[in-house]
Design a protein around this motif. Structure first.
Motif, PDB file in Angstrom:
ATOM      1  N   ARG A 198       2.399 -19.406  -6.118  1.00  0.00           N
ATOM      2  CA  ARG A 198       1.817 -20.735  -6.064  1.00  0.00           C
ATOM      3  C   ARG A 198       0.706 -21.096  -7.054  1.00  0.00           C
ATOM      4  O   ARG A 198       0.401 -22.257  -7.397  1.00  0.00           O
ATOM      5  N   ASN A 199      -0.077 -20.299  -7.543  1.00  0.00           N
ATOM      6  CA  ASN A 199      -1.334 -20.552  -8.152  1.00  0.00           C
ATOM      7  C   ASN A 199      -1.054 -19.831  -9.648  1.00  0.00           C
ATOM      8  O   ASN A 199      -2.162 -19.359 -10.024  1.00  0.00           O
ATOM      9  N   ASP A 248      -5.334 -16.463  -6.243  1.00  0.00           N
ATOM     10  CA  ASP A 248      -5.291 -17.780  -5.275  1.00  0.00           C
ATOM     11  C   ASP A 248      -6.720 -17.941  -4.449  1.00  0.00           C
ATOM     12  O   ASP A 248      -7.395 -16.759  -4.655  1.00  0.00           O
ATOM     13  N   TYR A 249      -7.008 -19.122  -4.119  1.00  0.00           N
ATOM     14  CA  TYR A 249      -8.211 -19.311  -3.196  1.00  0.00           C
ATOM     15  C   TYR A 249      -7.998 -18.375  -1.963  1.00  0.00           C
ATOM     16  O   TYR A 249      -6.836 -18.131  -1.256  1.00  0.00           O
ATOM     17  N   THR A 251      -8.966 -19.002   0.930  1.00  0.00           N
ATOM     18  CA  THR A 251      -8.901 -19.915   2.117  1.00  0.00           C
ATOM     19  C   THR A 251      -7.155 -20.196   2.049  1.00  0.00           C
ATOM     20  O   THR A 251      -6.682 -20.345   3.178  1.00  0.00           O
ATOM     21  N   SER A 252      -6.570 -20.315   1.109  1.00  0.00           N
ATOM     22  CA  SER A 252      -5.153 -20.582   0.937  1.00  0.00           C
ATOM     23  C   SER A 252      -4.378 -19.249   1.387  1.00  0.00           C
ATOM     24  O   SER A 252      -3.401 -19.350   2.279  1.00  0.00           O
ATOM     25  N   TYR A 253      -4.810 -18.248   1.071  1.00  0.00           N
ATOM     26  CA  TYR A 253      -4.183 -16.817   1.651  1.00  0.00           C
ATOM     27  C   TYR A 253      -4.498 -16.733   3.037  1.00  0.00           C
ATOM     28  O   TYR A 253      -3.536 -16.363   3.871  1.00  0.00           O
ATOM     29  N   ARG A 255      -4.893 -19.245   5.299  1.00  0.00           N
ATOM     30  CA  ARG A 255      -3.997 -20.153   5.899  1.00  0.00           C
ATOM     31  C   ARG A 255      -2.718 -19.678   5.997  1.00  0.00           C
ATOM     32  O   ARG A 255      -1.696 -19.785   6.868  1.00  0.00           O
ATOM     33  N   ASP A 256      -2.153 -18.897   4.809  1.00  0.00           N
ATOM     34  CA  ASP A 256      -0.783 -18.233   5.313  1.00  0.00           C
ATOM     35  C   ASP A 256      -0.617 -17.348   6.145  1.00  0.00           C
ATOM     36  O   ASP A 256       0.168 -17.283   6.813  1.00  0.00           O
TER      37      ASP A 256
END
Length: 412
Positions: A198-199, A248-249, A251-253, A255-256
């Motif tokens: 993703r990033n 990655d952020y 927060t994205s991790y 969220r996953d």
């Protein structure tokens, strides 16, 4: 229009002394702002002009009462300054956690005046204060970025060193979050893995020394030697680990992981490619992978040479004349009429259409035909014509190239 004049840094006469009005009310406080009869905007204003002729626009700020820190600047009409902003995710988190208020910078503005004043105020904050703004888009030529950069406490990127799951300045400053390392590799969790791409940005050149594809290819071979299975869906029931290629952020991790808990009833161990690569090299041994340079590609096709492509240096004309063929080719591809799809993609390419989406369609079609030579060749052309490290489709095509080489090697 003044908007276009200011876009190129031209001074424009903007506001009379009587309009706009600078407000302070029971719920606002005065700002020591430079509202002059002549407003100079040195950077491109942000926002889109809708063409509204209304003159009741305003510019406002959200700030934390205790500290006075400004965390969001906006423009609007009516009660926009006090409503919930669905797309201002971080700003709404701050409003929920802190005692905040709002204040107007100026009112009775035209839409164009509001856009330019909003840009000026964002620039002022970023150039003259340490406040971390949550605005996603900021004007050019500000002396610092908004608060979405890595926090200063996040370790810097280094060659062959797994990066951190990082937090932004906003997350660290307002919410006390800290960056996090990836988990230590556990062999038992490498049974079924999914790659997270993703990033992936240009920064990966630092940690891979500009040779990301080599690390990816070798890691895939090492995983195969380990008996691991690579799957596409990170939320597949069988997945035992996620392997990040970039960073990655945090927060994205998180969220996953929340989604994994909802869909799978468990969290998923998360590793970085470099850690997996190093671990497997120490346990499995050196990869027997054949380098990409040594793979012989024998692509047989009817595509015209690049030099014979029409509109080669006229992107707009190539788009207009070529895209309709790609559109028709996609219909054929989805209907499994693969040879017809290839013919239409060839026509799109011949007429000058060179969007990465065309090459993705080519690659998907050749994969269905198990024509790995042509798949690799067309991906190589896509990379040659558009090797943008930040383009998601090009990154996806590079991943496909690695897999195509693996499939070709298996046949051989």
């Amino acid at each position: 229009m003044n908007f276009f004049k200011s876009l190129f840094g031209i001074k424009v006469k903007e506001v009379s002394k009587s309009e706009p009005k600078v407000h302070s009310s029971t719920h606002t406080s005065n700002l020591d702002l430079d509202i002059h009869p002549t407003l100079t905007v040195s950077a491109s204003p942000i926002g889109n002009i809708t063409g509204s002729t209304a003159t009741d626009f305003y510019v406002y700020e959200w700030f934390i009462k205790d500290t006075g820190e400004i965390f969001y600047v906006g423009k609007g009409r009516g009660n926009r300054f006090s409503t919930f902003h669905e797309k201002a995710y971080e700003a709404e988190k701050i409003r929920k956690q802190y005692d905040t208020s709002s204040r107007f910078i100026a009112t009775n503005l035209t839409e164009e005046q509001a856009i330019e004043l909003e840009s000026k105020e964002i620039t002022r904050i970023l150039n003259e204060t340490n406040d971390r703004l949550t605005n996603r888009i900021i004007p050019l030529l500000t002396e610092r970025d908004n608060g979405y950069n890595r926090s200063n406490n996040t370790p810097i990127l280094q060659f062959e060193t797994a990066p951190h799951l990082y937090v932004s300045e906003i997350e660290e400053h307002y919410f006390g979050m800290k960056s996090r390392t990836f988990e230590k590799v556990n062999s038992d969790n490498l049974k079924v893995v999914a790659f997270i791409t993703r990033n992936i940005r240009s920064e990966v050149d630092v940690i891979y020394g500009g040779k990301l594809e080599n690390y990816q290819t070798e890691t895939r071979e090492l995983l195969a030697a380990h008996g691991s299975k690579i799957i596409q869906s990170k939320f597949a029931k069988s997945v035992t680990a996620w392997i990040y290629i970039g960073d990655d952020y945090l927060t994205s991790y998180l969220r996953d992981q929340d989604q994994a808990m909802e869909k799978l009833g468990r969290n998923v161990p998360t590793y970085h490619l470099l850690d997996v690569w190093r671990y497997l090299k120490n346990t499995v041994g050196e990869s027997k992978v054949v380098s990409n340079e040594r793979v012989m590609i024998n692509a047989s096709h009817n595509r015209v040479p690049l030099t014979d492509i029409r509109n080669l240096h006229n992107w707009e004309k190539g788009y207009d004349q070529g895209k309709p063929f790609w559109d028709d080719g996609e219909i054929k591809r989805k209907a499994a009429r693969l040879d017809e799809a290839i013919e239409l993609f060839d026509k799109a390419r011949c007429n000058g259409y060179d969007a990465p989406a065309l090459y993705r369609s080519y690659a998907m079609t050749y994969r269905k035909l198990k024509d790995y030579d042509n798949e690799i060749a067309i991906i190589d052309e896509a990379i040659e014509r558009n090797n943008d490290a930040n383009n998601h489709t090009i990154r996806e095509l590079k991943e496909r190239r690695i897999k195509a080489i693996e499939l070709k090697q298996k046949i051989n």
